[in-house]
Scaffold this motif. Structure first.
Motif, PDB file in Angstrom:
ATOM      1  N   GLY A  30     -11.179  -0.515   2.862  1.00 51.95           N
ATOM      2  CA  GLY A  30     -12.330  -0.026   3.605  1.00 51.95           C
ATOM      3  C   GLY A  30     -13.600   0.030   2.784  1.00 51.95           C
ATOM      4  O   GLY A  30     -14.679   0.315   3.322  1.00 51.95           O
ATOM      5  N   GLN A  31     -13.486  -0.225   1.485  1.00 48.12           N
ATOM      6  CA  GLN A  31     -14.631  -0.140   0.583  1.00 48.12           C
ATOM      7  C   GLN A  31     -15.104  -1.495   0.069  1.00 48.12           C
ATOM      8  O   GLN A  31     -16.203  -1.610  -0.457  1.00 48.12           O
ATOM      9  CB  GLN A  31     -14.257   0.739  -0.629  1.00 48.12           C
ATOM     10  N   PHE A  32     -14.263  -2.510   0.224  1.00 53.51           N
ATOM     11  CA  PHE A  32     -14.560  -3.846  -0.279  1.00 53.51           C
ATOM     12  C   PHE A  32     -14.246  -4.872   0.806  1.00 53.51           C
ATOM     13  O   PHE A  32     -13.437  -4.608   1.697  1.00 53.51           O
ATOM     14  CB  PHE A  32     -13.745  -4.137  -1.545  1.00 53.51           C
ATOM     15  N   PRO A  33     -14.873  -6.053   0.740  1.00 57.52           N
ATOM     16  CA  PRO A  33     -14.667  -7.028   1.820  1.00 57.52           C
ATOM     17  C   PRO A  33     -13.244  -7.569   1.894  1.00 57.52           C
ATOM     18  O   PRO A  33     -12.822  -8.055   2.943  1.00 57.52           O
ATOM     19  CB  PRO A  33     -15.660  -8.142   1.477  1.00 57.52           C
ATOM     20  N   ARG A  34     -12.516  -7.492   0.788  1.00 55.50           N
ATOM     21  CA  ARG A  34     -11.139  -7.974   0.763  1.00 55.50           C
ATOM     22  C   ARG A  34     -10.372  -7.183  -0.287  1.00 55.50           C
ATOM     23  O   ARG A  34     -10.870  -6.967  -1.395  1.00 55.50           O
ATOM     24  CB  ARG A  34     -11.110  -9.467   0.420  1.00 55.50           C
ATOM     25  N   ALA A  35      -9.196  -6.719   0.057  1.00 56.97           N
ATOM     26  CA  ALA A  35      -8.360  -5.959  -0.874  1.00 56.97           C
ATOM     27  C   ALA A  35      -6.983  -6.604  -0.931  1.00 56.97           C
ATOM     28  O   ALA A  35      -6.378  -6.881   0.101  1.00 56.97           O
ATOM     29  CB  ALA A  35      -8.235  -4.501  -0.446  1.00 56.97           C
ATOM     30  N   VAL A  36      -6.513  -6.826  -2.149  1.00 57.27           N
ATOM     31  CA  VAL A  36      -5.199  -7.414  -2.365  1.00 57.27           C
ATOM     32  C   VAL A  36      -4.391  -6.482  -3.254  1.00 57.27           C
ATOM     33  O   VAL A  36      -4.815  -6.160  -4.374  1.00 57.27           O
ATOM     34  CB  VAL A  36      -5.301  -8.803  -3.025  1.00 57.27           C
ATOM     35  N   ALA A  82       7.107  -5.143   0.426  1.00 54.19           N
ATOM     36  CA  ALA A  82       7.587  -5.057   1.808  1.00 54.19           C
ATOM     37  C   ALA A  82       7.201  -3.719   2.431  1.00 54.19           C
ATOM     38  O   ALA A  82       6.780  -3.659   3.592  1.00 54.19           O
ATOM     39  CB  ALA A  82       9.099  -5.252   1.851  1.00 54.19           C
ATOM     40  N   HIS A  83       7.336  -2.634   1.669  1.00 53.65           N
ATOM     41  CA  HIS A  83       6.925  -1.317   2.170  1.00 53.65           C
ATOM     42  C   HIS A  83       5.430  -1.312   2.485  1.00 53.65           C
ATOM     43  O   HIS A  83       5.005  -0.778   3.522  1.00 53.65           O
ATOM     44  CB  HIS A  83       7.212  -0.240   1.117  1.00 53.65           C
ATOM     45  N   ALA A  84       4.626  -1.878   1.586  1.00 58.87           N
ATOM     46  CA  ALA A  84       3.177  -1.882   1.774  1.00 58.87           C
ATOM     47  C   ALA A  84       2.784  -2.633   3.035  1.00 58.87           C
ATOM     48  O   ALA A  84       1.920  -2.183   3.800  1.00 58.87           O
ATOM     49  CB  ALA A  84       2.496  -2.491   0.550  1.00 58.87           C
ATOM     50  N   ARG A  85       3.418  -3.759   3.270  1.00 62.07           N
ATOM     51  CA  ARG A  85       3.097  -4.544   4.463  1.00 62.07           C
ATOM     52  C   ARG A  85       3.489  -3.798   5.733  1.00 62.07           C
ATOM     53  O   ARG A  85       2.748  -3.816   6.726  1.00 62.07           O
ATOM     54  CB  ARG A  85       3.813  -5.891   4.388  1.00 62.07           C
ATOM     55  N   ARG A  86       4.632  -3.134   5.714  1.00 64.43           N
ATOM     56  CA  ARG A  86       5.065  -2.370   6.902  1.00 64.43           C
ATOM     57  C   ARG A  86       4.122  -1.204   7.175  1.00 64.43           C
ATOM     58  O   ARG A  86       3.815  -0.897   8.328  1.00 64.43           O
ATOM     59  CB  ARG A  86       6.493  -1.866   6.710  1.00 64.43           C
ATOM     60  N   ALA A  87       3.668  -0.545   6.098  1.00 60.69           N
ATOM     61  CA  ALA A  87       2.809   0.631   6.276  1.00 60.69           C
ATOM     62  C   ALA A  87       1.409   0.262   6.746  1.00 60.69           C
ATOM     63  O   ALA A  87       0.721   1.079   7.371  1.00 60.69           O
ATOM     64  CB  ALA A  87       2.723   1.406   4.958  1.00 60.69           C
ATOM     65  N   ALA A 103      -5.304  -4.993   4.537  1.00 64.00           N
ATOM     66  CA  ALA A 103      -5.238  -5.533   3.180  1.00 64.00           C
ATOM     67  C   ALA A 103      -4.163  -6.608   3.111  1.00 64.00           C
ATOM     68  O   ALA A 103      -3.419  -6.834   4.068  1.00 64.00           O
ATOM     69  CB  ALA A 103      -4.965  -4.419   2.174  1.00 64.00           C
ATOM     70  N   GLU A 104      -4.089  -7.259   1.960  1.00 68.98           N
ATOM     71  CA  GLU A 104      -3.060  -8.264   1.699  1.00 68.98           C
ATOM     72  C   GLU A 104      -2.182  -7.768   0.554  1.00 68.98           C
ATOM     73  O   GLU A 104      -2.647  -7.001  -0.301  1.00 68.98           O
ATOM     74  CB  GLU A 104      -3.711  -9.591   1.306  1.00 68.98           C
ATOM     75  N   TYR A 105      -0.947  -8.231   0.530  1.00 68.48           N
ATOM     76  CA  TYR A 105      -0.008  -7.786  -0.496  1.00 68.48           C
ATOM     77  C   TYR A 105       0.832  -8.961  -0.950  1.00 68.48           C
ATOM     78  O   TYR A 105       1.233  -9.801  -0.138  1.00 68.48           O
ATOM     79  CB  TYR A 105       0.916  -6.687   0.050  1.00 68.48           C
TER      80      TYR A 105
END
Length: 246
Positions: A68-74, A84-89, A95-97
């Motif tokens: 929410g603070q940058f145009p793209r977060a990875v 996998a947890h990050a993507r589900r949440a 964001a991308e993971y």
């Protein structure tokens, strides 16, 4: 090189047994207590038009805030289960993971090639890395920053051990969150005094700003106050790349 087998096994084992729910890990405090104040600390130095990479993203609690603070977060993590947890949440896919071993500098270079110059957020990663892995992890930060990127690195100080010992020695034994840390042989607060700035400078980085703060944990003391680990933070850039606003 790649991260030690012990290190990979420890983190994959931890995240594979975790539900991935926010707050379950000992360190997984809400982003309003962590990434938000950290972002404010390096706001004067950072180019917010660049993407940001969250190193050691775990279940993505901080990554989602950074999106929410940058145009793209990875968010990147060594553990496939953590990713996998990050993507589900991330139900809104803000964001991308991806799985990435930060000691695999060829893999880091490929990520840098895809993103271009980027900002980097590193919350308590170096102290959890095996000593042999810390130099390449610092090098990974430098690779991702390029010339325009800025990094925020925060690590517990030696004083954090005292706090962790107090938590571990509670009547009735350590809380479940800390028991999970010990069960999986995760080793917090093992970086010697002065080692973090030495690692950063050794990677060709310049320290633009630094200070002391407390790292909020998800655990609370018996009196209800939050467990906080004494820490030191650093804003870094490629040496000679210019000060804030340049």
């Amino acid at each position: 090189m790649s991260a030690s087998e012990r290190y990979v096994r420890a983190w994959e084992g931890f995240w594979a047994e975790s539900t991935g729910e926010q707050g379950e890990p000992f360190w997984d405090a809400d982003a309003t207590l962590t990434a938000a104040p950290h972002t404010a600390l390096f706001a004067d130095h950072v180019d917010r038009t660049l993407p940001i990479v969250d190193l050691g993203c775990g279940n993505g609690t901080q990554t989602r805030y950074l999106a929410g603070q940058f145009p793209r977060a990875v968010g990147v993590d060594l553990s496939a289960s953590a990713v996998a947890h990050a993507r589900r949440a991330d139900r809104d896919a803000v964001a991308e993971y991806e799985q990435l071993d930060l000691t695999d500098l060829a893999g880091v270079k490929r990520l840098a090639g895809r993103l271009g110059e980027a900002n980097v957020y590193v919350r308590a990663v170096l102290h959890q890395s095996d000593p042999v892995d810390r130099v390449p992890v610092a090098a990974a930060v430098a690779l991702l920053l390029g010339r325009r990127g800025r990094g925020f690195v925060v690590e517990p100080t030696a004083a954090a051990k005292t706090v962790l010992q107090q938590v571990a020695e509670r009547p009735g034994g350590p809380p479940e969150r800390l028991r999970q840390v010990r069960k999986h042989d995760l080793r917090p607060a093992e970086v010697a005094a002065g080692e973090v700035p030495e690692l950063l400078r050794g990677a060709g980085l310049e320290i633009l700003d630094e200070g002391e703060s407390d790292l909020a944990m998800s655990e609370r003391h018996p009196d209800g106050t939050r467990v906080e680990l004494p820490a030191r933070w650093f804003v870094v850039a490629a040496a000679g790349s210019g000060r804030a606003g340049d």
